[in-house]
Design a protein around this motif. Structure first.
Motif, mmCIF file in Angstrom:
data_model
loop_
_atom_site.group_PDB
_atom_site.id
_atom_site.type_symbol
_atom_site.label_atom_id
_atom_site.label_comp_id
_atom_site.label_asym_id
_atom_site.label_seq_id
_atom_site.Cartn_x
_atom_site.Cartn_y
_atom_site.Cartn_z
ATOM 1 N N GLY A 126 30.256 -74.782 -19.985
ATOM 2 C CA GLY A 126 30.498 -76.114 -19.237
ATOM 3 C C GLY A 126 29.537 -76.282 -17.844
ATOM 4 O O GLY A 126 30.099 -77.303 -16.881
ATOM 5 N N ILE A 127 28.499 -75.452 -17.690
ATOM 6 C CA ILE A 127 27.831 -75.315 -16.511
ATOM 7 C C ILE A 127 26.946 -76.576 -16.300
ATOM 8 O O ILE A 127 26.096 -76.553 -16.924
ATOM 9 C CB ILE A 127 27.245 -73.903 -16.147
ATOM 10 N N LYS A 128 27.226 -77.336 -15.048
ATOM 11 C CA LYS A 128 26.081 -78.420 -14.829
ATOM 12 C C LYS A 128 24.878 -77.804 -14.180
ATOM 13 O O LYS A 128 24.669 -76.715 -14.041
ATOM 14 C CB LYS A 128 27.129 -78.959 -14.149
ATOM 15 N N CYS A 129 23.860 -78.581 -14.061
ATOM 16 C CA CYS A 129 22.777 -78.540 -13.778
ATOM 17 C C CYS A 129 22.692 -77.870 -12.229
ATOM 18 O O CYS A 129 21.980 -76.862 -12.144
ATOM 19 C CB CYS A 129 21.690 -79.698 -13.912
ATOM 20 N N HIS A 130 23.141 -78.703 -11.270
ATOM 21 C CA HIS A 130 22.811 -78.204 -9.857
ATOM 22 C C HIS A 130 21.548 -78.344 -9.537
ATOM 23 O O HIS A 130 20.598 -78.342 -10.201
ATOM 24 C CB HIS A 130 23.627 -76.963 -9.563
ATOM 25 N N LYS A 131 21.263 -78.142 -7.995
ATOM 26 C CA LYS A 131 19.882 -78.481 -7.583
ATOM 27 C C LYS A 131 18.935 -77.120 -8.064
ATOM 28 O O LYS A 131 17.900 -77.255 -8.090
ATOM 29 C CB LYS A 131 20.139 -78.335 -6.023
ATOM 30 N N GLU A 136 15.777 -76.814 -19.253
ATOM 31 C CA GLU A 136 16.117 -77.965 -19.921
ATOM 32 C C GLU A 136 17.503 -78.364 -19.599
ATOM 33 O O GLU A 136 18.443 -78.025 -19.152
ATOM 34 C CB GLU A 136 15.942 -78.065 -21.286
ATOM 35 N N SER A 137 18.015 -79.678 -20.081
ATOM 36 C CA SER A 137 19.223 -80.196 -19.633
ATOM 37 C C SER A 137 19.682 -81.439 -20.676
ATOM 38 O O SER A 137 18.701 -81.913 -21.235
ATOM 39 C CB SER A 137 19.285 -80.821 -18.241
ATOM 40 N N VAL A 138 20.897 -81.683 -20.590
ATOM 41 C CA VAL A 138 21.143 -82.754 -21.492
ATOM 42 C C VAL A 138 22.127 -83.604 -20.485
ATOM 43 O O VAL A 138 22.850 -83.122 -19.702
ATOM 44 C CB VAL A 138 22.139 -82.398 -22.818
ATOM 45 N N ARG A 139 22.408 -84.647 -21.147
ATOM 46 C CA ARG A 139 23.329 -85.828 -20.549
ATOM 47 C C ARG A 139 24.588 -85.991 -21.226
ATOM 48 O O ARG A 139 24.708 -86.004 -22.403
ATOM 49 C CB ARG A 139 22.590 -87.080 -20.143
ATOM 50 N N GLU A 145 30.330 -90.402 -15.629
ATOM 51 C CA GLU A 145 29.485 -90.579 -16.840
ATOM 52 C C GLU A 145 27.843 -90.046 -16.767
ATOM 53 O O GLU A 145 27.394 -90.022 -15.710
ATOM 54 C CB GLU A 145 29.277 -92.206 -16.866
ATOM 55 N N GLN A 146 27.496 -89.422 -18.079
ATOM 56 C CA GLN A 146 26.372 -88.959 -18.185
ATOM 57 C C GLN A 146 25.823 -88.018 -17.004
ATOM 58 O O GLN A 146 24.611 -87.973 -16.356
ATOM 59 C CB GLN A 146 25.252 -90.223 -18.045
ATOM 60 N N GLU A 147 26.592 -86.896 -16.947
ATOM 61 C CA GLU A 147 26.279 -85.925 -15.743
ATOM 62 C C GLU A 147 25.398 -84.989 -16.609
ATOM 63 O O GLU A 147 25.093 -84.779 -17.775
ATOM 64 C CB GLU A 147 27.543 -85.301 -15.449
#
Length: 300
Positions: A126-131, A136-139, A145-147
């Motif tokens: 569950g690691i989010k994108c961060h700066k 690649e990434s997904v929403r 919503e849509q993180e």
């Protein structure tokens, strides 16, 4: 004479007509007899569900709520652990994170590999994108919503990134002051450092570790003796005995020495003898991980 012939023809026609009637009557009777058979077949159809197979009550199900709501069973969780335990132990050895914590987080965050992020993005933690994320990434809907969440080519990349994420962030530095195999301290520390907002996060991790005997994998790295907490699901015993396995070539002159075989690595030897790689290197004054066939190593 003509009258006799006509009379004979009339009698013959009448006789023919009367003989055909029984055939028609017989056909109707046969049709009447067949109808009950059709009805009987329809009545038998509800009997089919009797043969239905129901799932075993031993394979319990539960709902894992993390970045998605996932329903899994104990068999799925056991399969997940078997699939990723070696990666978790490798990360423990390399980065100092308990294998039990890694696996418990993987189970919880990915829904044992069946959650939305795990399936669509190989993201098991569950690691989010961060700066600082350049991949690649997904929403995905989470706290908002849509993180933005990280996407990986394969699950092993997610496991490696999880380790680097904890090691590389100052906010998690306090975790590495705990004992390497103190999973309770690590579980509480992750929550305190802000890895998760769920106040029950530590209890969930500890529950998975103790129910599925995940601490045994910490002990395989530290060399400590594992004692199962969950008596109903005992730890899996090694399939070999170091003292009697002919595959393990101990020196006949010194039982504390092991002779390196083709294909051996320090990591594989450490697993055979439940000893840390660093301890093997220290015992044998090794400066790197290079080994040669026939080399004798102190392993006890």
């Amino acid at each position: 004479m003509i009258k006799k012939i006509l009379l004979f023809l009339i009698v013959a026609v009448l006789a023919s007509c009367s003989s055909s009637k029984p055939a028609i009557a017989t056909t109707k009777k046969q049709a009447a007899v067949q109808k009950p058979r059709t009805v009987a077949a329809k009545k038998e159809s509800p009997v089919k569900p009797i043969g239905k197979n129901y799932p075993s009550t031993n394979n319990t199900t539960e709902v894992i709520q993390s970045t998605s709501k996932t329903v899994v069973n104990s068999s799925s969780i056991n399969d997940y652990v078997l699939q990723y335990k070696d990666i978790a132990m490798g990360n423990m050895q390399k980065y100092g994170i308990p294998a039990s914590i890694i696996l418990a987080q993987g189970i919880l965050e990915s829904g044992a590999g069946k959650g939305d992020l795990a399936v669509s993005a190989n993201n098991h933690f569950g690691i989010k994108c961060h700066k600082d994320w350049l991949g690649e990434s997904v929403r995905h809907d989470d706290d908002a919503e849509q993180e933005c969440f990280r996407k990986y080519r394969e699950a092993s990349e997610s496991y490696r990134d999880h380790a680097l994420f904890l090691v590389g962030k100052n906010r998690y530095a306090s975790l590495f002051t705990y004992e390497k195999d103190d999973y309770r301290a690590w579980a509480k520390g992750l929550r305190a450092c802000g890895y998760a907002t769920d106040p029950n996060y530590p209890d969930k991790l500890i529950s998975y570790i103790e129910r599925y005997n995940l601490h045994q994998y910490d002990c395989q790295i530290t060399g400590k003796t594992y004692v199962a907490i969950n008596k109903s699901a005992p730890a899996r015993k090694p399939s070999y005995d170091v003292a009697s396995d002919p595959k393990i070539n101990m020196s006949s002159n010194d039982p504390n020495l092991y002779e390196v075989q083709k294909g051996d690595t320090l990591y594989s030897i450490s697993k055979k003898f439940n000893i840390l790689v660093d301890d093997i290197k220290q015992k044998n004054n090794l400066s790197d991980n290079a080994l040669s066939v026939g080399q004798k190593l102190k392993v006890k």
